[in-house]
Design a protein around this motif. Structure first.
Motif, PDB file in Angstrom:
ATOM      1  N   ASP A  36      35.228  46.226  34.914  1.00 25.93           N
ATOM      2  CA  ASP A  36      33.886  46.579  35.399  1.00 25.93           C
ATOM      3  C   ASP A  36      33.924  46.595  36.927  1.00 25.93           C
ATOM      4  OD1 ASP A  36      31.245  47.020  35.887  1.00 25.93           O
ATOM      5  OD2 ASP A  36      30.510  45.153  34.980  1.00 25.93           O
ATOM      6  N   ARG A  37      33.672  47.765  37.543  1.00 24.86           N
ATOM      7  CA  ARG A  37      33.751  47.872  39.005  1.00 24.86           C
ATOM      8  C   ARG A  37      32.717  46.987  39.682  1.00 24.86           C
ATOM      9  NH1 ARG A  37      31.682  49.295  43.479  1.00 24.86           N
ATOM     10  NH2 ARG A  37      29.710  49.470  42.379  1.00 24.86           N
ATOM     11  N   GLU A  38      31.551  46.806  39.052  1.00 33.28           N
ATOM     12  CA  GLU A  38      30.514  45.984  39.668  1.00 33.28           C
ATOM     13  C   GLU A  38      30.925  44.509  39.729  1.00 33.28           C
ATOM     14  OE1 GLU A  38      29.379  49.621  39.280  1.00 33.28           O
ATOM     15  OE2 GLU A  38      29.631  48.531  37.381  1.00 33.28           O
ATOM     16  N   GLU A  39      31.975  44.155  38.984  1.00 36.64           N
ATOM     17  CA  GLU A  39      32.509  42.799  39.040  1.00 36.64           C
ATOM     18  C   GLU A  39      33.739  42.730  39.929  1.00 36.64           C
ATOM     19  OE1 GLU A  39      33.671  39.132  35.987  1.00 36.64           O
ATOM     20  OE2 GLU A  39      33.264  41.151  35.226  1.00 36.64           O
ATOM     21  N   TYR A  40      34.635  43.691  39.789  1.00 36.20           N
ATOM     22  CA  TYR A  40      35.846  43.770  40.613  1.00 36.20           C
ATOM     23  C   TYR A  40      36.022  45.210  41.057  1.00 36.20           C
ATOM     24  CZ  TYR A  40      36.792  39.375  38.156  1.00 36.20           C
ATOM     25  OH  TYR A  40      36.703  38.122  37.629  1.00 36.20           O
ATOM     26  N   ASP A  41      35.861  45.454  42.360  1.00 28.04           N
ATOM     27  CA  ASP A  41      35.971  46.826  42.843  1.00 28.04           C
ATOM     28  C   ASP A  41      37.377  47.165  43.320  1.00 28.04           C
ATOM     29  OD1 ASP A  41      35.887  45.148  44.968  1.00 28.04           O
ATOM     30  OD2 ASP A  41      34.560  46.394  46.193  1.00 28.04           O
TER      31      ASP A  41
ATOM     32  N   VAL B  94      39.231  50.372  41.716  1.00 21.25           N
ATOM     33  CA  VAL B  94      38.545  50.698  40.464  1.00 21.25           C
ATOM     34  C   VAL B  94      37.531  51.794  40.763  1.00 21.25           C
ATOM     35  CG1 VAL B  94      37.187  49.800  38.559  1.00 21.25           C
ATOM     36  CG2 VAL B  94      38.866  48.322  39.682  1.00 21.25           C
ATOM     37  N   GLU B  95      37.689  52.925  40.158  1.00 22.50           N
ATOM     38  CA  GLU B  95      36.791  54.063  40.363  1.00 22.50           C
ATOM     39  C   GLU B  95      35.463  53.815  39.639  1.00 22.50           C
ATOM     40  OE1 GLU B  95      37.248  56.503  42.308  1.00 22.50           O
ATOM     41  OE2 GLU B  95      39.370  56.193  42.813  1.00 22.50           O
TER      42      GLU B  95
END
Length: 797
Positions: A201-206, A232-233
């Protein structure tokens, strides 16, 4: 630097071992031998390999290399201290480990050998081209969030340049490997292929900042660690969310177009500055629906008015359904909604109005502080606000201040009251013009103000009342000369009946005459003097003499007035000298000033004329008078005047001839300040007063002597010793003739021989008993004789 040969190294190692045996009292133990495969040439600060020191001696607190070309760190890493060239195929050195607390020492043999796989043509063009294809450098890598796999998902392959020369094994570290989230990534040891094991999940790990490592089988680090960021796209997987579920705003009614109502705001967790977070605001629904009153800016969320139809009296609250959508509002974007409640605030756009434009009221004359009329109004603005609360103003007809209008806070009515009595005979009808407004300023159309019924006319009828006499003016003035004969007539007080405007039928009575100088005629109200009027008796002088009069009609109603009598002054008082006793210090003072006053008016007063009265050769020769000003004169003495008190009679005369003579007691004293010369008893009391005082003292002394003697006799009966209380009679010699003695009885002292001071110290003490004994002998006669001599002397002088 050329490396030493194996034999020299072994020889040096043996020497150091022998030295160690001398220092420590025990033999060194050798640990497992370590072999490193290295190139023939190594640069300075180059990693050679790593030794597991804990397996040999985990408690070692001192680590040392036998070869100065190599240094060993605490973690077992071996670095070149200088550039090293292996001239032989092998090279030996030893790592010494020691524990000073346990007095233990161990050694690790290290063997350096040439790498079996050697690149013979490192600098050929072919080699450069081959290396350029496989660079050990950060490789851009990314992965899609929420990927569906299949997992493990191949991301990329990592290769090191050292793989051309050595057998290289790959490993990675960092967040997602050995840090949370654990085991998200792994790399194949032999191939360098990098994989992801599950969705992210990008909102957790970008981004994941991995570190790639390349090393040989024996632990040699072939290349420096490689930073390997995995980005992370973003995927549009988050709905925009309003900061509040319900927004509450207020806007004044009759606001202009473009008035800002409020601002709505939404957030989106997707990647900023992308289409996924580009939000657009809009209004889905307005309740009540028509007409459209509000609009919202699509980008900022600012809500403004777009219509003039904001009228609280029609609609006081609006509800808006607000929409926000990402992807810049495109139909496939994610959306969300919120509610916006807009309350229309009241403004004073409605004037209050009277229910009728004319009112009538009545009031009896002479009454006040009474309510005579209530005036209800109508106002469409919000109740109990400044736009609704009424303010009343009397525009015309109240020039004399008889009326007052206020607002009833409960009913919002105008309450008209009479606050000052009206007079039927002066004004039988009063017409008032009254206006009503609000506490808040009017914000509506000006033309509406002109057409509104916010003014009314009130006709007040004054009712006649049978009232008593009126004493007007309240104070009437008369004038009379001072010292006029008894029975002199003065104009009296005149009251009148307000209905007939006549004084007939009224009776008068004196209420207050401070000094009883006046009598009044009960029918006419005229005055007569009953005593001679003295202007100077009035306090303060020259003030008016006020007499209070009561006027009564036939029905017993009355009023009170005042006659202010002005008494014309006559010159009936001579000037008066203020001083009685004067002290002149000779030769410090050459003169003294005397002054006079005259209670008559100034026209009958100064300038004063001072002169010596009763011509006396002694006084006129030694003393002179000179004018100082209109009210004062200067008394001077001649140089041959003696030190003594003088009785000087002085006559003072005013400008019209009224005169008075006064005898001053002047003490010409040898002093530096008048306070040093006190007033003599004779000057104050007189000779006969002194005689009476001294006779009283003698009588008191006789009484005290009798009492003391009685007490002493009683004590003698009890055989008390003499002079028990040490109360003594002292006999003292003096310069004057006769025997001067002082009798001391307790705290009371009696003395004879008054005409001269006591001197010397020849004295004799007597007890009270002895005093009483002396009183029966000729000594008491001496005491009485001395008192007599003292009295005669002072009476004659």
């Amino acid at each position: 630097m050329a490396a030493a040969g194996p034999q020299n190294s072994l020889r040096g190692a043996l020497c150091r071992q022998l030295l160690t045996l001398v220092v420590f009292s025990f033999a060194c133990e050798a640990c497992k031998k370590v072999i490193f495969h290295i190139p023939s040439q190594l640069e300075a600060d180059k990693v050679v390999g790593r030794v597991n020191l804990k397996e040999c001696l985990g408690s070692a607190d001192h680590i040392q290399s036998s070869d100065p070309d190599f240094r060993v760190l605490e973690d077992g890493s071996v670095y070149t201290a200088h550039a090293v060239v292996l001239s032989d195929e092998k090279r030996y050195f030893t790592i010494w480990l020691s524990d000073s607390k346990k007095q233990t020492q161990k050694e690790v043999p290290v063997l350096l050998e040439h790498q079996k796989k050697v690149l013979r043509k490192r600098h050929t063009k072919e080699t450069v081209l081959r290396r350029s294809k496989r660079r050990w450098a950060p490789i851009p890598c990314s992965m899609q969030e929420n990927s569906l796999g299949p997992f493990p998902l191949f991301l990329q392959q990592v290769q090191s340049d050292a793989a051309q020369n050595y057998t290289v094994f790959y490993s990675i570290s960092g967040r997602g490997v050995d840090q949370e989230p654990l085991n998200l990534f792994f790399i194949e040891r032999d191939t360098g292929n990098l994989y992801c094991t599950r969705p992210v999940d990008r909102e957790e790990y970008d981004v994941f900042d991995l570190i790639a490592h390349a090393s040989t089988a024996d632990g040699y680090t072939a290349d420096l660690p490689l930073p390997l960021p995995i980005r992370v796209e973003d995927e549009n997987d988050n709905y925009p969310v309003f900061t509040e579920a319900i927004y509450n705003f207020e806007v004044p009614e009759s606001s202009r177009i473009g008035t800002t109502v409020g601002v709505i705001y939404a957030t989106d967790r997707d990647e900023p500055d992308t289409m996924h977070t580009r939000l657009m605001y809009s209004i889905l629904e307005q309740t009540p629906g028509k007409p459209g009153i509000f609009s919202v800016h699509p980008s900022t969320g600012v809500i403004t008015t777009v219509s003039h139809y904001l009228d609280r009296e029609v609609v006081d609250k609006y509800s808006l359904i607000m929409k926000v959508q990402d992807m810049n509002g495109q139909f496939f974007g994610l959306m969300n909604t919120a509610t916006c409640i807009i309350t229309v605030k009241d403004s004073n756009d409605n004037l209050p109005s009277f229910r009728q434009n004319a009112y009538e009221a009545s009031v009896e004359e002479n009454t006040f502080d009474v309510e005579i009329l209530r005036m209800p109004i109508e106002d469409m603005d919000l109740i109990n606000t400044a736009s609704w609360r009424a303010n009343f103003t009397i525009l015309k007809g109240n020039e004399n201040g008889h009326f007052k209008i206020s607002t009833d806070k409960e009913t919002n009515e105008g309450v008209l009251c009479v606050v000052k009595p009206l007079n039927y005979e002066e004004n039988r009808q009063v017409i008032l013009e009254i206006e009503v407004g609000n506490e808040a300023p009017f914000t509506g159309d000006v033309t509406l103000r002109m057409a509104n019924m916010n003014r009314a006319v009130v006709t007040v009828d004054v009712k006649d009342q049978d009232e008593g006499p009126e004493c007007r003016p309240a104070v009437q003035y008369v004038q009379i000369k001072e010292n006029s004969p008894v029975g002199s007539k003065i104009n009296g007080y005149e009251a009148y009946d307000p209905e007939t405007r006549s004084s007939s039928g009224l009776r008068y009575k004196l209420l207050h005459d401070p000094k009883g100088w006046i009598t009044i005629n009960e029918i006419s109200g005229s005055f007569k003097t009953s005593k001679i009027l003295d202007r100077e008796a009035v306090t303060p002088i020259s003030a008016l003499y006020n007499v209070t009069v009561l006027a009564i009609d036939k029905d017993g109603r009355s009023c009170t007035g005042t006659i202010a009598v002005k008494i014309e002054d006559k010159n009936d008082n001579p000037p008066e000298i203020l001083q009685n006793y004067l002290v002149i210090c000779k030769p410090k003072m050459e003169y003294v000033d005397i002054s006079a006053v005259d209670p008559d008016e100034p026209i009958h007063g100064p300038p004063f004329h001072f002169s010596l009265a009763k011509p006396s050769p002694n006084i006129n020769r030694l003393w002179t008078l000179a004018k100082v000003n209109d009210t004062a004169a200067r008394l001077s003495y001649r140089k041959d005047a003696k030190f003594q008190e003088y009785d000087i009679s002085i006559t003072v005369k005013d400008g019209e001839g009224q005169s008075a003579t006064k005898t001053l007691r002047v003490n010409l004293c040898d002093c530096t300040h008048p306070d040093q010369c006190s007033v003599t008893a004779g000057a104050i009391l007189g000779k006969w007063a002194i005689l009476a005082i001294l006779l009283g003292i003698a009588l008191l002394f006789s009484i005290l002597l009798t009492v003391v003697c009685g007490l002493v006799s009683a004590r003698n009966e009890k055989s008390f010793p003499e002079d028990l209380a040490q109360q003594n009679l002292i006999i003292s010699n003096t310069e004057a003739p006769g025997d001067d003695k002082v009798f001391s009885l307790g705290d009371i002292t009696y003395s004879h021989g008054f005409n001269s001071p006591r001197h010397g110290s020849d004295s004799q003490n007597y007890t009270p008993a002895q005093i009483c004994h002396l009183s029966s002998r000729p000594h008491i006669h001496i005491l009485i004789l001395e008192i007599h001599r003292f009295l005669v002397y002072h009476v004659q002088n």
